[in-house]
Design a protein around this motif. Structure first.
Motif, mmCIF file in Angstrom:
data_model
loop_
_atom_site.group_PDB
_atom_site.id
_atom_site.type_symbol
_atom_site.label_atom_id
_atom_site.label_comp_id
_atom_site.label_asym_id
_atom_site.label_seq_id
_atom_site.Cartn_x
_atom_site.Cartn_y
_atom_site.Cartn_z
ATOM 1 N N THR A 106 0.856 -1.199 0.000
ATOM 2 C CA THR A 106 0.000 0.000 0.000
ATOM 3 C C THR A 106 0.886 1.241 0.000
ATOM 4 O OG1 THR A 106 -1.612 -1.198 1.319
ATOM 5 C CG2 THR A 106 -1.869 1.194 1.229
ATOM 6 N N VAL A 107 0.620 2.121 -0.945
ATOM 7 C CA VAL A 107 1.362 3.386 -0.998
ATOM 8 C C VAL A 107 0.349 4.510 -0.846
ATOM 9 C CG1 VAL A 107 2.863 4.859 -2.393
ATOM 10 C CG2 VAL A 107 3.084 2.358 -2.539
ATOM 11 N N GLN A 108 0.559 5.345 0.157
ATOM 12 C CA GLN A 108 -0.344 6.478 0.378
ATOM 13 C C GLN A 108 0.425 7.776 0.189
ATOM 14 O OE1 GLN A 108 -1.772 5.770 4.366
ATOM 15 N NE2 GLN A 108 -3.564 4.654 3.623
ATOM 16 N N THR A 109 -0.060 8.580 -0.755
ATOM 17 C CA THR A 109 0.473 9.957 -0.885
ATOM 18 C C THR A 109 -0.762 10.846 -0.782
ATOM 19 O OG1 THR A 109 0.497 9.608 -3.279
ATOM 20 C CG2 THR A 109 2.588 9.406 -2.141
ATOM 21 N N GLU A 110 -1.171 11.488 -1.915
ATOM 22 C CA GLU A 110 -2.458 12.192 -1.807
ATOM 23 C C GLU A 110 -3.604 11.190 -1.896
ATOM 24 O OE1 GLU A 110 -1.822 15.309 -4.605
ATOM 25 O OE2 GLU A 110 -0.426 16.175 -3.162
ATOM 26 N N GLY A 111 -3.409 10.168 -2.718
ATOM 27 C CA GLY A 111 -4.380 9.078 -2.809
ATOM 28 C C GLY A 111 -3.757 7.824 -2.245
ATOM 29 N N GLU A 112 -4.385 6.694 -2.526
ATOM 30 C CA GLU A 112 -3.850 5.428 -2.014
ATOM 31 C C GLU A 112 -3.871 4.393 -3.131
ATOM 32 O OE1 GLU A 112 -5.126 3.798 1.850
ATOM 33 O OE2 GLU A 112 -5.666 1.972 0.773
#
Ligand code: NAD
Ligand code: 89Y
Length: 338
Positions: free
Chosen positions: A259-265
């Motif tokens: 899982t990568v979360q920045t502004e979205g996921e």
């Protein structure tokens, strides 16, 4: 490229399978002090030249590289004989029993100008490579915190009984991989603190280790390992990750969910492939054996230094030594002192 394998035990079977899958490589000789194991592997993999004495195998030669798949006590002697014989070398982890041996082994290969790579394969597992690619891409910015975690109750002693016997266990055997993943993700470390415990009364060494590393770039990572963790689902042999970066976070959770979360996921299934000769749950490790051995061959063919070269592995081994020192003395150990 012709190769020889020394050590036909538990893990070498994976290495022999992987060599068979690599184009342009042929294993032409096998060696094991145990004639029964030697002949079993010789027959299974169709290798006619068989030796119980490594020195005799090197005397007769006829191969470009050697794959040392024995346990650590024989590594220095075998690497030095191989270097003298002028062949490229891939050697299993733990590379050496102490830093002095490891440095001598790196020198021996450098003196004759041959490639020396350590079979440090966990960073080559495809889920870990997927996480590394995200970190290298800069998507989550600069990592400032990480956790690399391996917790399991899997019975590793039935396949590898020697693991129950040594004074040292989890840091030297398994933690070494997890520390190496931390180096691959966050760079080299300047200091380490550690605690160890033995929970299983039937083994001699520690089976729980909790380590905290300070990296040169200022990041902090926790590296925690346990073979005393009874949980469901059992996650052996998955290394789980949590990384906080200046622009976002990354998690590699049980079941190979990235899982990568920045502004979205974004969530991705990064499960390793099940190679035709592999068995779950070992398939994650088995695939990385093929990847690292292919990397060794590619590096020799292109004249590059392997990512997990002997020289590189001195830094992983130094973390192992420093972790034992830190746990024993109850203090933070500077890597410059190891
Ligand atoms: P093992 O004891 O099952 O096999 C080692 C074999 O080497 C034995 O058959 C022994 O007779 C032989 N041997 C020892 N010294 C020798 C010598 N001087 N000459 C010829 N033969 C010799 O051990 P294993 O479980 O296969 O482990 C081997 C190495 O692989 C260990 O260092 C272990 O840490 C490592 N390992 C790595 C991984 C990984 O994922 N990278 C996984 C498991 C084991
Ligand atoms: O020996 C170990 C290794 O390198 O990977 C897993 C293992 O087989 C047991 O801890």
């Amino acid at each position: 490229m012709k190769g020889a394998v020394i050590g036909c035990g538990f893990f070498a079977q994976n290495q022999l399978e992987a060599w068979r899958d690599i184009d342009g490589v042929e294993i032409v000789a096998l060696c094991d002090q145990d004639a029964e194991r030697l002949n079993a592997s010789g027959s299974a993999f169709g290798v006619e030249r068989r030796y119980t004495d490594a020195a005799k195998m090197f005397d007769e030669g006829g191969f470009d590289f050697v794959d040392i798949a024995t346990t650590v006590g024989s590594h220095r002697t075998l690497v030095e004989i191989a270097a003298k014989a002028g062949v490229h070398i891939i050697c299993q982890k733990p590379f050496a029993e102490n830093m002095a041996d490891a440095r001598a082994m790196v020198d021996a290969a450098q003196t004759v100008g041959k490639t020396l790579m350590v079979h440090e394969n966990f960073r080559w597992q495809s889920p870990i490579q997927a996480a590394l690619n995200v970190v290298k891409s800069g998507t989550i910015g600069k990592p400032f915190f990480g956790r690399v975690s391996f917790r399991s109750g899997y019975d590793v002693f039935s396949g590898q009984p020697y693991l129950a016997e040594g004074k040292r266990f989890i840091i030297e055997d398994l933690g070494i991989h997890i520390l190496d993943i931390s180096r691959a993700l966050f760079g080299d470390a300047t200091q380490i603190a550690a605690t160890t415990r033995r929970i299983n009364p039937n083994i001699n060494g520690e089976d729980v280790a909790t380590m905290m590393l300070t990296h040169e770039n200022g990041a902090t990572s926790f590296v925690d390992c346990s073979y005393a963790t009874q949980r469901s689902p059992e996650t052996f042999p998955q290394s789980l990750l949590e990384i906080d970066g200046t622009l976002g976070t990354l998690r590699l959770d049980a079941g190979y969910r990235l899982t990568v979360q920045t502004e979205g996921e974004t969530q991705t299934d990064v499960s390793p492939p099940l190679l035709p000769w592999a068995q779950k749950p070992w398939h994650n490790i088995q695939e990385s054996v093929l990847t690292i051995q292919q990397h060794f061959v590619d590096c020799i063919n292109s004249g590059r230094q392997p990512e997990t070269s002997g020289a590189d592995n001195l830094k992983t081994l130094a973390l192992v030594e420093a972790a034992y020192m830190a746990a024993e003395q109850g203090c933070t150990v500077s890597l410059a002192d190891v």
